[in-house]
Scaffold this motif. Structure first.
Motif, PDB file in Angstrom:
ATOM      1  N   ARG A 273      -6.818  -3.936  -5.128  1.00 54.12           N
ATOM      2  CA  ARG A 273      -7.636  -3.099  -4.212  1.00 54.12           C
ATOM      3  C   ARG A 273      -7.448  -1.904  -3.681  1.00 54.12           C
ATOM      4  O   ARG A 273      -7.930  -1.116  -3.275  1.00 54.12           O
ATOM      5  N   ALA A 274      -5.916  -1.904  -3.686  1.00 55.04           N
ATOM      6  CA  ALA A 274      -5.288  -0.624  -3.120  1.00 55.04           C
ATOM      7  C   ALA A 274      -4.877   0.379  -4.255  1.00 55.04           C
ATOM      8  O   ALA A 274      -4.446   1.321  -4.011  1.00 55.04           O
ATOM      9  N   GLY A 275      -5.644   0.229  -5.524  1.00 61.43           N
ATOM     10  CA  GLY A 275      -5.523   0.932  -6.550  1.00 61.43           C
ATOM     11  C   GLY A 275      -4.278   0.744  -7.216  1.00 61.43           C
ATOM     12  O   GLY A 275      -3.903   1.733  -8.270  1.00 61.43           O
TER      13      GLY A 275
ATOM     14  N   ASN B 222      -8.438  -8.688 -11.299  1.00 58.86           N
ATOM     15  CA  ASN B 222      -7.445  -7.484 -11.578  1.00 58.86           C
ATOM     16  C   ASN B 222      -7.379  -7.515 -12.997  1.00 58.86           C
ATOM     17  O   ASN B 222      -7.657  -6.301 -13.512  1.00 58.86           O
TER      18      ASN B 222
ATOM     19  N   ARG C 114     -10.464  -5.311 -13.702  1.00 58.03           N
ATOM     20  CA  ARG C 114     -10.192  -3.855 -13.496  1.00 58.03           C
ATOM     21  C   ARG C 114      -9.243  -3.387 -14.489  1.00 58.03           C
ATOM     22  O   ARG C 114      -9.744  -2.012 -15.155  1.00 58.03           O
TER      23      ARG C 114
ATOM     24  N   GLU D  54       1.216   7.146  -6.822  1.00 57.49           N
ATOM     25  CA  GLU D  54       0.117   8.134  -7.080  1.00 57.49           C
ATOM     26  C   GLU D  54       0.329   9.281  -6.813  1.00 57.49           C
ATOM     27  O   GLU D  54       0.063  10.189  -7.342  1.00 57.49           O
TER      28      GLU D  54
ATOM     29  N   ASP E  70      -4.388   1.200 -11.312  1.00 61.24           N
ATOM     30  CA  ASP E  70      -4.688   2.517 -11.568  1.00 61.24           C
ATOM     31  C   ASP E  70      -3.481   3.311 -11.649  1.00 61.24           C
ATOM     32  O   ASP E  70      -3.050   4.156 -12.535  1.00 61.24           O
ATOM     33  N   ALA E  71      -2.753   2.932 -10.530  1.00 60.02           N
ATOM     34  CA  ALA E  71      -1.371   3.790 -10.336  1.00 60.02           C
ATOM     35  C   ALA E  71      -0.443   3.363 -11.511  1.00 60.02           C
ATOM     36  O   ALA E  71       0.210   4.359 -11.935  1.00 60.02           O
TER      37      ALA E  71
ATOM     38  N   LEU F 193     -10.137  -0.108 -17.210  1.00 60.84           N
ATOM     39  CA  LEU F 193      -9.044   1.034 -17.394  1.00 60.84           C
ATOM     40  C   LEU F 193      -8.485   1.490 -18.647  1.00 60.84           C
ATOM     41  O   LEU F 193      -7.553   2.338 -19.007  1.00 60.84           O
TER      42      LEU F 193
ATOM     43  N   GLU G  18       0.741  -1.181  -0.064  1.00 56.43           N
ATOM     44  CA  GLU G  18       0.002  -0.013   0.006  1.00 56.43           C
ATOM     45  C   GLU G  18       0.862   1.291  -0.072  1.00 56.43           C
ATOM     46  O   GLU G  18       0.630   2.236  -0.681  1.00 56.43           O
TER      47      GLU G  18
ATOM     48  N   ILE H 239       2.212   1.949  -3.563  1.00 57.44           N
ATOM     49  CA  ILE H 239       1.303   2.406  -4.552  1.00 57.44           C
ATOM     50  C   ILE H 239       0.778   3.992  -4.205  1.00 57.44           C
ATOM     51  O   ILE H 239       0.849   4.483  -5.187  1.00 57.44           O
TER      52      ILE H 239
ATOM     53  N   SER I  37      -1.695   5.216 -14.661  1.00 59.01           N
ATOM     54  CA  SER I  37      -1.286   6.596 -14.472  1.00 59.01           C
ATOM     55  C   SER I  37       0.112   6.857 -14.751  1.00 59.01           C
ATOM     56  O   SER I  37       0.536   7.911 -15.421  1.00 59.01           O
TER      57      SER I  37
END
Length: 285
Positions: free
Chosen positions: A222-224, A260, A263, A190, A227-228, A267, A183, A186, A231
């Motif tokens: 689940r901790a993003g 995953n 997800r 971010e 997405d990170a 994205l 976490e 991540i 990005s």
């Protein structure tokens, strides 16, 4: 030897220090380097309790001295390559971790000590284990947690973490996971998307931490984590190293993991990777 040297662990006495320094090197400069190492280690291990009376300026001045001592160790090993063993055997790794732990609020100490820690353990399973056993993983994660807005701390600490777990050091990887490192990493990705240096190390760490373990893939997802990574890839369209480590992180997050993968489809991950690949092909022509 002096009283300070006799109170050290036996392997760090001046007499034995002399036998450890390079034979071929100039004797005077080698002995002087030995003295500098021992002095730097003493400074790193200084107690902080008595500093309440110093006031802000005095405390800042001590923190600067401790930060400089960390840099001194790194520079001495760079200058005299075979001093590395002496630094480690004199307790240099433990001293760095003591400084990190005792001075958590000093940005100066956290930047310079994590930088030296990463330098001393990189590529050495023995030094990685020594640092891990002395609390180096937890101290490095504390630096990341304690200084979220300092780009310098974040970069140096991510690089140190990469060095601590590099070469598939399983014990240290386990330590990072247990201490909530997935976490933390991540969050670093971010919050500091503009730093290619941080992204390179943080994405490599993330890939290593989730590799081959379903539970950690899920934790990261689940901790993003997806997405990170996406990005980071978008923010650095022209960076080979960010793309290399980002693609590896995605591969490890997605491998045989339907949650995953779903997800990633949301994205548009494949489009991002395809764009990256197009740029690399162009740059190779």
């Amino acid at each position: 030897g002096s009283s300070s040297s006799s109170s050290r662990p036996p392997q760090a006495t001046h007499a034995q220090a002399v036998t450890m320094v390079p034979k071929a090197a100039n004797a005077g400069s080698s002995l002087s380097a030995v003295e500098e190492v021992l002095a730097a280690i003493d400074i790193l291990k200084e107690e902080t309790g008595s500093e309440a009376a110093l006031g802000d300026e005095g405390l800042e001045s001590r923190n600067l001295a401790v930060g400089d001592a960390a840099v001194t160790l790194k520079n001495l090993v760079r200058k005299h390559r075979d001093m590395g063993r002496f630094v480690v055997e004199s307790g240099g790794i433990e001293a760095i971790i003591v400084a990190l732990t005792r001075r958590p609020n000093s940005t100066e100490v956290q930047i310079k000590a994590t930088g030296t820690l990463g330098f001393l353990v990189a590529g050495s399973p023995t030094n990685q284990s020594m640092a891990g056993n002395a609390g180096g993983v937890e101290a490095t994660l504390s630096a990341l947690r304690g200084h979220p807005n300092s780009m310098d701390v974040q970069e140096q600490a991510c690089e140190a973490l990469a060095a601590l777990i590099g070469g598939d050091h399983r014990e240290n990887k386990l330590r990072v996971r247990r201490a909530g490192g997935i976490e933390v990493i991540i969050l670093a990705v971010e919050q500091h998307l503009n730093s290619a240096l941080l992204q390179r190390h943080a994405l490599a760490v993330l890939a290593d931490l989730v590799e081959g373990t379903y539970d950690n893939q899920i934790r990261a997802g689940r901790a993003g984590g997806l997405d990170a990574v996406v990005s980071a890839l978008k923010r650095h369209p022209n960076s080979h190293v960010v793309h290399e480590h980002g693609a590896e992180a995605l591969a490890q997050l997605l491998r045989q993991n339907f949650e995953n993968q779903a997800r990633a489809r949301e994205l548009g991950t494949m489009t991002v990777l395809a764009d990256a690949l197009k740029w690399h092909r162009k740059s190779l022509v």
